[in-house]
Design an enzyme around this catalytic site. Structure first.
Site, short mmCIF file in Angstrom:
data_model
loop_
_atom_site.label_atom_id
_atom_site.label_comp_id
_atom_site.label_asym_id
_atom_site.label_seq_id
_atom_site.Cartn_x
_atom_site.Cartn_y
_atom_site.Cartn_z
N ASP A 83 -6.11 -0.61 -1.15
CA ASP A 83 -6.86 -1.53 -2.00
C ASP A 83 -8.03 -2.18 -1.29
O ASP A 83 -8.18 -2.11 -0.08
CB ASP A 83 -5.94 -2.64 -2.49
CG ASP A 83 -5.62 -3.66 -1.39
OD1 ASP A 83 -5.86 -4.86 -1.61
OD2 ASP A 83 -5.14 -3.26 -0.31
N GLY B 243 0.76 -1.24 0.00
CA GLY B 243 0.00 0.00 0.00
C GLY B 243 0.79 1.28 0.00
O GLY B 243 0.38 2.26 -0.62
N GLU C 20 4.09 4.40 5.83
CA GLU C 20 2.90 3.55 5.77
C GLU C 20 1.77 4.30 5.07
O GLU C 20 1.67 5.52 5.18
CB GLU C 20 2.51 3.16 7.20
CG GLU C 20 1.31 2.27 7.33
CD GLU C 20 1.45 0.89 6.70
OE1 GLU C 20 1.56 0.81 5.47
OE2 GLU C 20 1.41 -0.10 7.43
N ASP C 21 0.92 3.55 4.38
CA ASP C 21 -0.22 4.17 3.71
C ASP C 21 -1.27 4.64 4.71
O ASP C 21 -1.77 5.75 4.61
CB ASP C 21 -0.84 3.24 2.66
CG ASP C 21 -1.22 1.87 3.20
OD1 ASP C 21 -0.96 1.57 4.38
OD2 ASP C 21 -1.79 1.08 2.42
N ASP D 281 -4.15 2.39 10.98
CA ASP D 281 -5.52 2.01 11.26
C ASP D 281 -5.58 1.40 12.66
O ASP D 281 -5.60 2.11 13.65
CB ASP D 281 -5.99 1.03 10.18
CG ASP D 281 -7.49 0.86 10.11
OD1 ASP D 281 -8.21 1.40 10.96
OD2 ASP D 281 -7.94 0.16 9.19
#
Length: 181
Positions: free
Chosen positions: A159, A45, A99-100, A103
């Site tokens: 994604d 990602g 990092e994308d 979370d």
């Protein structure tokens, strides 16, 4: 297949992404100006973000990659699995994990601990997106591009079942695309 049709709304536009990369690149360049920085991209990602971010960094830096995951489909498993380790020895390195999205925090907390245990000189986190609503650990990113709501987001590297990574923006995936799967 037209992938834009599955997007409910755009959260971060192409123009906003460019501004985020410029802002973070400037800040990182200043913070690491007298150090040799190792940018570690968490695959898959963050590779799109890394490519744009590193072009905005003006200090000495190298890149490396790790592939790890704690997700299966849309849910975290709570178990981090290494798929590819770094090629560079982290011993003595000033590392910035790129990092994308931050979370649950499970993957990044684990990675940060592993790199510290491997004697990295320093380990910080740069997250393009921060989704604090799902946090299950106390990790915080030192560099954050944008804070996003608790929605299923795609695009710009993010994604759903390996699709939508190539969208030039970050959008919310329509619920009917992933609900019940």
């Amino acid at each position: 297949m037209e992938i834009n049709k599955d997007v409910e709304k755009i959260l971060v536009s192409k123009e906003e992404i460019k501004e985020v990369c410029q802002r973070l690149g400037k800040q990182i360049s200043e913070d690491y100006k007298d150090k040799k920085l190792l940018l570690v991209s968490v695959l898959k990602g963050s590779v799109v973000f890394l490519a744009d971010l590193m072009r905005e960094i003006t200090c000495d830096c190298e890149i490396d990659f790790m592939a790890v995951s704690s997700y299966s489909g849309t849910k975290t498993t709570g178990v981090v699995k290494f798929k590819k380790d770094m090629d560079v020895d982290p011993d003595g390195q000033d590392i910035l994990i790129v990092e994308d999205i931050l979370d649950s925090g499970i993957t990044l907390s684990y990675l940060k601990k592993v790199l510290i245990d491997r004697n990295a000189a320093s380990v910080k986190v740069c997250a393009f997106l921060d989704k604090p609503a799902n946090r299950q650990t106390d990790i915080k990113a030192e560099y954050v591009g944008a804070v996003v709501p608790d929605e299923f987001i795609i695009g710009y590297g993010l994604d759903y079942n390996e699709k939508y990574r190539n969208l030039p923006y970050v959008g919310v995936l329509k619920r009917e695309v992933y609900a019940g799967k």
